[in-house]
Enzyme design. Structure first.
Site, short mmCIF file in Angstrom:
data_model
loop_
_atom_site.label_atom_id
_atom_site.label_comp_id
_atom_site.label_asym_id
_atom_site.label_seq_id
_atom_site.Cartn_x
_atom_site.Cartn_y
_atom_site.Cartn_z
N HIS A 163 4.80 -10.00 2.47
CA HIS A 163 3.91 -11.00 3.07
C HIS A 163 3.13 -11.81 2.05
O HIS A 163 2.47 -12.79 2.40
CB HIS A 163 2.97 -10.36 4.10
CG HIS A 163 1.78 -9.66 3.53
ND1 HIS A 163 0.52 -10.21 3.53
CD2 HIS A 163 1.66 -8.45 2.94
CE1 HIS A 163 -0.34 -9.34 2.99
NE2 HIS A 163 0.33 -8.29 2.63
N THR A 214 0.83 -1.21 0.00
CA THR A 214 0.00 0.00 0.00
C THR A 214 0.86 1.26 0.00
O THR A 214 0.63 2.18 -0.79
CB THR A 214 -0.95 0.01 1.21
OG1 THR A 214 -1.89 -1.06 1.06
CG2 THR A 214 -1.70 1.33 1.31
N GLN A 237 1.06 -9.15 -6.23
CA GLN A 237 0.54 -10.51 -6.34
C GLN A 237 1.40 -11.38 -7.25
O GLN A 237 1.43 -12.60 -7.11
CB GLN A 237 -0.90 -10.49 -6.85
CG GLN A 237 -1.72 -11.70 -6.48
CD GLN A 237 -1.87 -11.89 -4.99
OE1 GLN A 237 -1.47 -12.92 -4.44
NE2 GLN A 237 -2.43 -10.91 -4.29
N CYS A 285 -14.91 -6.63 3.32
CA CYS A 285 -15.91 -6.97 4.33
C CYS A 285 -15.95 -5.84 5.35
O CYS A 285 -14.97 -5.59 6.04
CB CYS A 285 -15.55 -8.29 5.00
SG CYS A 285 -16.79 -8.86 6.18
#
Length: 386
Positions: free
Chosen positions: A201, A72, A179, A325
């Site tokens: 990560h 980010t 990714q 979510c």
């Protein structure tokens, strides 16, 4: 009951060898790399060695890499940092409608600062059109930011073709490779890309550390202000243990990458075959010819995503909807909405399974059979019309 973790695209388990090298730093190499005494110099040496190792694998200069807190921050620093530093050349940005929110929200922030942003559409496989990009380019365009591989459906973008298109244009090219890195080879010396974001990560490294590749000669405005770390481009004491762990994870990811990718492809084929033989309604989401091998996204018509995820979890399967979510409600994936704007049933019933460290074919087949059982229990009897 064994938990089968199939959500590696969200985050990956840290590799034991990474934990080992990080613990060595925490216990014996705790100095500040900006300090001039021997404890600080030892930390600086570890930081430099890690940077050198990653630079070698990416085939770039060590001076072109800066360490950040993750994908980010890298996306934000690349997009906002470059735009603000170069706005005299123009105030137009081009991106795609299926980018990670770190990119989309950075672009939206630039719009609030007076920039114009073009959001390119994608086809039903999640790919942007080169003709759309060419048409969107103007004399005011200073940055094109298109992700390497999508985090929800795994679709790979035509990165080489985009870079070729931009060769004679002033616009710099940024790609979010968070990714893709660790799953497919990234030799940046062979790609005409100016800015690349990567996160540890996602490749079995620690959370809270990433990097931004900034091609020599590319000027950005820092996003933080303080010390002169990272060649004055990112202030703050470096996360030495995290960076060392990042480098180790990077090294491990390069080993047997081709074999690992073939394994992931076999997982996807096995999962697909079991779903197909079961007779349930399902639709594959992605691009079978241009695809990250570890991501398998499917829609199950007439099944509530929330109910599906809860039932999968009860069966011991960790998967994802690929959606945000918030406050207990699952919003439709902006990626699937962009791919299938007229097929609500499809974008509201998509599940992402993603493979990685410690997964086996036996696990994947078990997960597929349990998925079939859950779908049959939840899926309505009426036919699905695309």
């Amino acid at each position: 009951m064994e938990t089968i973790y199939l959500d590696h695209a969200a985050t990956s388990p840290i590799h034991p060898e990474v934990v080992k090298v990080m613990m060595e730093v925490y216990e014996d190499n705790y100095g500040n790399p900006s300090s001039i005494h021997q404890t600080g110099r030892k930390a600086r040496s570890s930081l430099d060695k890690a940077r050198k190792l990653i630079a070698q694998y990416l085939c770039v200069s060590e001076s072109e890499l800066i360490f950040t807190s993750g994908g980010t921050e890298s996306d934000n620093l690349a997009i906002i940092g470059y735009a603000l530093a170069n706005q005299k050349k123009g105030k137009h940005i081009i991106t795609s409608s299926i980018e990670h929110h770190a990119t989309l929200h950075a672009c939206q922030e630039l719009e609030r600062k007076g920039f114009t942003v073009t959001y390119l559409p994608v086809d039903e496989t999640g790919r942007v059109s080169l003709s759309d990009l060419k048409e969107a380019l103007t004399a005011e365009t200073i940055l094109v930011t298109i992700m390497y591989g999508n985090n929800e459906v795994g679709t790979l973008q035509p990165i080489n073709e985009i870079s070729e298109l931009l060769k004679d244009h002033q616009a710099k090219f940024h790609t979010d490779a968070v990714q893709a890195c660790g799953v497919i080879p990234l030799f940046l010396n062979e790609l005409a890309i100016d800015l690349v974001s990567i996160s540890a990560h996602k490749l079995n490294g620690p959370k809270g550390v990433g990097l931004l590749y900034i091609k020599e000669g590319t000027v950005i405005q820092p996003g933080t202000f303080g010390g002169e770390q990272e060649r004055k481009r990112r202030a703050g004491t470096e996360n030495v243990a995290g960076v060392v762990g990042f480098a180790k994870a990077f090294e491990i990811a390069q080993k047997n990458m081709e074999i690992k990718n073939e394994q992931f492809k076999s997982f996807s084929r096995a999962f697909f075959d079991i779903l197909e033989r079961s007779g349930i309604d399902f639709l594959y989401n992605g691009n079978q010819n241009h695809q990250l091998p570890h991501i398998f996204n499917v829609s199950f018509p007439h099944v509530s995503v929330e109910a599906m995820l809860v039932n999968l979890d009860m069966e011991g399967i960790s998967a994802s909807s690929g959606s945000a979510c918030t406050a207990g409600s699952i919003e439709p994936s902006h990626v699937l909405v962009a791919m299938f704007p007229d097929h609500k049933e499809r974008y509201e019933s998509a599940i992402r399974f993603s493979f990685g460290l410690n997964n086996t074919l036996k696990q994947v087949e078990e997960a597929a059979h349990k998925t079939v059982k859950v779908v049959k229990r939840l899926q309505k009897s009426q036919p699905f019309i695309v």
